[in-house]
Motif scaffolding. Structure first.
Motif, short mmCIF file in Angstrom:
data_model
loop_
_atom_site.label_atom_id
_atom_site.label_comp_id
_atom_site.label_asym_id
_atom_site.label_seq_id
_atom_site.Cartn_x
_atom_site.Cartn_y
_atom_site.Cartn_z
N SER A 157 2.37 -3.67 -12.23
CA SER A 157 1.24 -4.43 -12.74
C SER A 157 0.37 -3.51 -13.56
CB SER A 157 0.42 -5.03 -11.60
OG SER A 157 -0.78 -5.58 -12.09
N LYS A 162 -4.80 -5.56 -8.80
CA LYS A 162 -4.14 -6.80 -8.45
C LYS A 162 -2.69 -6.77 -8.91
CE LYS A 162 -6.12 -9.03 -12.56
NZ LYS A 162 -7.01 -10.09 -13.03
N ASN A 164 0.14 -5.88 -7.58
CA ASN A 164 1.07 -5.12 -6.76
C ASN A 164 0.88 -5.48 -5.28
OD1 ASN A 164 2.15 -3.18 -8.91
ND2 ASN A 164 -0.07 -2.95 -9.10
N LEU A 165 2.01 -5.64 -4.57
CA LEU A 165 1.95 -6.07 -3.18
C LEU A 165 1.61 -4.92 -2.25
CD1 LEU A 165 5.07 -8.42 -2.86
CD2 LEU A 165 2.68 -9.06 -3.15
N TYR A 174 0.45 -9.75 3.54
CA TYR A 174 0.26 -8.81 2.44
C TYR A 174 -0.96 -9.23 1.64
CZ TYR A 174 2.45 -12.49 -0.38
OH TYR A 174 2.74 -13.68 -0.99
N LYS A 175 -1.46 -8.28 0.86
CA LYS A 175 -2.51 -8.54 -0.12
C LYS A 175 -2.11 -7.85 -1.40
CE LYS A 175 -5.15 -5.61 2.96
NZ LYS A 175 -6.44 -5.38 3.61
N THR A 176 -2.93 -7.95 -2.41
CA THR A 176 -2.59 -7.34 -3.69
C THR A 176 -3.66 -6.33 -4.08
OG1 THR A 176 -3.71 -9.10 -4.91
CG2 THR A 176 -1.35 -9.37 -4.48
N ASP A 212 5.92 -1.23 -7.30
CA ASP A 212 5.46 -2.61 -7.25
C ASP A 212 5.02 -3.03 -5.84
OD1 ASP A 212 7.98 -3.31 -5.86
OD2 ASP A 212 8.85 -3.05 -7.86
N THR A 213 5.36 -2.19 -4.83
CA THR A 213 5.08 -2.55 -3.44
C THR A 213 4.62 -1.31 -2.68
OG1 THR A 213 6.86 -4.19 -3.53
CG2 THR A 213 6.05 -3.58 -1.34
#
Length: 699
Positions: A157, A162, A164-165, A174-176, A212-213
Motif C-alpha cells: 500500500s 492503511k 496493509n493488514l 486484523y486491522k490496517t 503487505d501483512t
C-alpha cells in the motif's frame, strides 16, 4: 527418496491432459486457463480459447483439493492435533503445528473438500517472511515504507497508515495500517514497555517483494515479585499466574524479569506463557534525549526508565528498547569537594580573575586547581558592582561542587544544591550533627558511595563501606551535605561531605586497612617529578607498585615482609611492617581450620603460643611463594594448608613448621584480619620449628 517424494508431490499438483485420436490434436492446459482446442475437422489450425481448466491429478484420481488463503490462527488441542483458521473458516484435526506459518498465505491439501481431512499445510511459493523483530524496532519510513531494526522495507500500500493488514496472532482479527503499532509503542524516552516488547513478523504474501501483512503478537513484561508452590506474581499488570495454567520455565525466582504471552495469542491449548528475559550487566557510557549508550550501542528508553552516563546497571533490553534498569554501581562523576581556598587572584585594571583551591575528587585524588567561573559566570573580587559576574565569595571551603575543566586548565564549578542536583534524587545541605552509628542523617550509605571527610588536620575521600565500618563509639559532630539515590524503595546516601574542623583526625577502622606482601625491597623512585618511597607488593588484586607521599622508606620493608597500609588519593600511608606482635603480625604454623568464612583458625606461634581465633568477616587471604618472594594466584581461604610436621617430632611432642603470617586485630583484638600463607612449599622461607602444644621454639 527425497527427490522421489518431491516428484510424487509435484505430480499431485500437475494438470491432467486429454488426448485425442489425432496425433496432432490434444488438449494443452495453461495456468492462465487458456487451452489449445483443435478445429472440428481435426486440422492443425486450432486456436487458444478460454476453457475450464482440467482437474489436477490429485483431484481427478485421489479426490484431493488444494485451498489457498492466509493463516489467521493455529491452536494445538489436547489430542495433540491442531485447529487452524483461514479467511474461509476453520480446519480441524491437523497433524502438524502450523503456528510458524501464522500470517502467511498457505496451501492446504485436503480430501473431498472436507475441512476435517487435512493432509498437509505449507507456505505458498509467493509467501515469504521478510523480517522478524519487536514492535519497539518498528518505525514509519515516509509514506511507502517501514523500518525494522534500521532496515527499510517497501509496502504494497502506498500509505502505511492503511491498506496493509496487521493480524493479531491467533485471534482471527486484523486491522490496517502500521501506524497503529508505532503509536501504541510511543516515542523513545516514553515507550510503553508491553507494546515495545510485542513481537512483529513482516510478510510478503504475493511475491512482489513488498510487505503487505504483519503478524503482531501482544506481550507483557515485568519483574517477579513472589513465587509460591502454586503460582508466581509479576508486576506491571501481569499479576498472579498459576503454574497449572501456564507454561513457565524451571527455576523461576523472585526478581527475575519475564515476558508473558496470553493463551489467546499462543498456539498451545489453554496455556499462558512466561519466559525469562536476559539481563545485561553493563555501564551506561552516554545519554541523549530518550536514549542511552550501552556496550557501544544506542538503545531507546521505555517509560519511567532513567539512567545516567557513568553508572552501571542490570538492564533488560528487548528489541533495542531498555525496559528495566536496576542500578548496581553509581559514580559521583563531575563532583569535587573544596577543602580550602586562597585569596582571589586578579590583575590590576581587570575585573575578573581566579581563585586557587584545594580540590578532592570522587576517584580519591586531590590537587590544587584554579577556579575561574562559578555556574558559568566569570568570578570577580567581592564588592564589585554589577550583575554580569559571580562573586568569588561563592567559592567556599567545606562544600561539594559539580565541575567542568575549561580549555585554559581552569575550572567552572557550581555548588551541589536542590537546583543543581547532578542527577541525584535528593540533595540536603547544612545538616548539623548528621552522623551517627554508620548512618548520615539516618540514611545508610551505598557501599560505593563517595564520602568526603574533613577534620582539623586532614581531608580524606572514603567509600560508604568504610563509613559503615566506623565504630559505634564515634560521635564526632559532623555537619553534612549529601545526595541520595533510591533503590527498591529505599533511599541511600550516594555522595556526601562530612565536616568537623574541631576534630583532629578522620576516624578510621581496621577494615580501612589493606595488606600486601613485599616482592622486592622497598626503594625510592621518581613519581611525577618527585622522589617517593616505593613498594612492590602482592595484593588481593594482584601485583602492584605503591607510592608513599614521602621519600623515607619504612624500616624493615624488605622482600618477603608483610605490610599493612591505608590509601589516601594516589598514595599509601599508615604503613606498618611485620616487625612483631606489637604491630599485630605473627608468624604461625596453622594447625586447624574449618574452611568457612568467619570460621575458626587454630595455630601456634612463638609470640602467641597455641591459639584459636575467629576470622574477621572481611579477612584478607594472600597466597605466596615465600622462598622466591613472589605472589601466587589464588588468594582465597580454600588455599590455606595445615602446617608440615617438623623433623624433631616425638611420640609425645609433636612439632610443626611455620607456614603463614597472620594479622590480629578487631575491636577486642580477637579476630584474624589477614592470612598470608606459603602455598608453594607450605613453609615460610625461614620457617621455625615449633611445639604444637604451646608454640615454643624447638631447640
Amino acid at each position: 527418496r527425497q527427490y522421489a517424494a518431491q516428484i510424487m508431490f509435484n505430480a499431485l499438483e500437475a494438470d491432467t491432459v486429454q488426448w485425442s485420436s489425432d496425433v496432432n490434436g490434444y488438449e494443452k492446459v495453461k495456468t492462465t486457463g487458456l487451452e489449445w482446442k483443435p478445429n472440428p475437422n481435426n486440422k492443425n489450425d486450432g486456436s487458444w480459447v478460454n476453457v475450464e481448466k482440467n482437474e489436477t491429478l490429485g483431484k481427478k484420481w485421489m479426490k484431493l483439493d488444494t485451498v489457498e488463503n492466509v493463516l489467521l490462527s493455529s491452536v494445538k488441542q489436547e489430542s495433540g492435533k491442531s485447529t487452524f483458521n483461514l479467511n474461509n473458516g476453520a480446519y480441524t484435526k491437523v497433524e502438524d503445528d502450523c503456528s510458524a506459518l501464522l500470517g502467511q498465505r498457505v496451501n492446504i491439501l485436503l480430501k473431498d473438500n472436507d475441512k476435517s481431512k487435512v493432509y498437509g499445510v505449507y507456505a505458498n511459493d509467493d509467501s515469504k517472511v521478510v523480517a522478524t523483530g519487536y514492535a519497539g524496532q518498528l518505525e514509519l519510513d515516509g509514506s511507502e515504507k517501514v523500518k525494522m531494526d534500521g532496515t527499510s522495507y517497501k509496502l504494497d500500500s502506498a500509505d502505511n497508515k492503511k491498506g496493509n493488514l496487521i493480524l493479531t496472532a491467533n485471534t482471527n482479527t486484523y486491522k490496517t495500517g502500521f501506524d497503529t503499532i508505532v503509536k501504541a509503542v510511543g516515542e523513545k524516552g516514553n515507550m510503553d514497555k508491553n507494546a515495545a516488547a510485542s513481537s512483529i513478523k513482516l510478510i510478503d504474501n504475493d511475491g512482489d517483494g513488498k510487505v503487505d501483512t504483519a503478524l503482531h503478537t501482544p506481550a507483557k513484561v515485568g519483574k517477579v515479585t513472589a513465587v509460591s508452590k502454586s503460582s508466581v506474581t509479576v508486576n506491571n499488570g501481569i499479576n498472579t499466574v498459576k503454574f497449572d495454567d501456564a507454561e513457565i520455565y524451571d527455576g523461576i525466582a523472585k526478581d527475575d524479569y519475564v515476558m508473558f504471552v496470553a493463551e489467546a495469542n499462543r498456539s498451545s491449548e489453554d496455556k499462558d506463557s512466561i519466559t525469562k528475559l536476559d539481563v545485561t550487566s553493563a555501564k551506561v557510557t552516554g545519554t541523549r534525549t530518550g536514549e542511552a549508550k550501552v556496550n557501544d550501542e544506542w538503545v531507546k528508553l521505555a517509560k519511567d526508565v532513567k539512567v545516567e552516563s557513568g553508572n552501571s546497571y542490570d538492564m533488560v533490553i528487548v528489541g533495542g528498547v531498555l525496559l528495566f534498569a536496576d542500578e548496581t554501581k553509581s559514580v559521583s562523576k563531575d563532583i569535587l569537594y573544596i577543602s580550602g581556598t586562597k585569596e582571589f587572584d586578579g590583575y590590576a585594571g581587570e575585573k575578573y580573575g581566579t581563585k586557587e583551591v584545594r580540590a578532592y575528587f570522587a576517584d580519591g585524588s586531590n590537587k590544587t586547581i584554579k577556579v575561574s567561573k562559578l555556574a558559568g559566570d566569570k568570578i570577580a573580587k567581592a564588592g564589585n558592582v554589577g550583575t554580569d559576574y559571580a562573586d568569588e565569595a561563592g567559592v567556599k571551603a567545606g562544600q561539594m561542587y559539580t565541575y567542568s575543566k575549561l580549555s585554559d586548565e581552569t575550572y567552572d564549578i557550581e555548588a551541589l544544591s536542590t537546583k543543581n542536583d547532578a542527577g541525584y534524587d535528593k540533595i540536603v545541605t547544612g545538616k548539623s550533627d548528621a552522623y551517627s552509628k554508620q548512618k548520615i542523617d539516618g540514611l545508610a550509605p551505598q557501599d560505593d558511595a563517595v564520602i568526603f571527610v574533613q577534620t582539623g588536620k586532614e581531608t580524606k575521600v572514603l567509600t560508604g563501606k568504610q563509613i559503615k565500618n566506623w565504630a559505634d563509639s564515634i560521635t564526632n559532630n559532623f555537619t553534612a551535605a549529601y545526595g541520595t539515590k533510591e533503590s527498591n524503595g529505599i533511599d541511600y546516601v550516594a555522595v556526601a561531605a562530612l565536616v568537623n574542623n574541631a576534630s583532629e583526625n578522620v576516624p578510621g577502622a581496621t577494615k580501612d586497612t589493606l595488606y600486601g606482601y613485599l616482592t622486592a625491597d622497598a626503594y625510592v623512585s621518581d613519581k611525577d617529578g618527585e622522589d617517593k618511597a616505593t613498594y612492590e607488593v602482592w595484593t588481593t588484586n594482584g601485583a602492584k607498585t605503591l607510592y608513599a607521599d614521602t621519600k623515607t622508606v619504612e624500616k624493615n620493608a624488605t622482600a618477603g615482609a608483610v605490610i599493612s597500609y591505608t590509601v589516601n588519593g594516589d598514595y599509601i600511608e599508615s604503613i606498618k611492617v611485620n616487625a612483631g606482635i606489637q604491630k599485630g603480625f605473627a608468624a604461625v604454623a596453622v594447625t586447624g581450620f574449618d574452611y568457612k568464612a568467619e570460621g575458626e583458625l587454630a595455630f601456634v606461634s612463638e609470640t602467641l603460643g597455641a591459639k584459636q581465633y575467629t576470622l574477621d568477616e572481611d579477612c584478607v587471604f594472600l597466597t605466596v611463594d615465600d622462598e622466591n618472594t613472589a605472589g601466587v594466584e589464588g588468594n582465597s581461604l580454600d588455599q590455606i594448608q595445615l602446617a608440615n610436621a617438623g623433623s624433631k617430632s616425638t611420640s609425645d611432642k609433636e612439632t610443626v613448621l611455620t607456614n603463614a603470617y597472620v594479622v590480629i586485630g578487631g575491636d577486642n583484638n580477637d579476630k584474624v584480619l589477614a592470612v598470608i600463607i606459603d602455598t608453594t612449599n607450605n613453609e615460610l622461607d625461614a620457617a621455625k620449628e615449633l611445639y604444637k602444644k604451646d608454640g615454643s621454639v624447638v631447640k
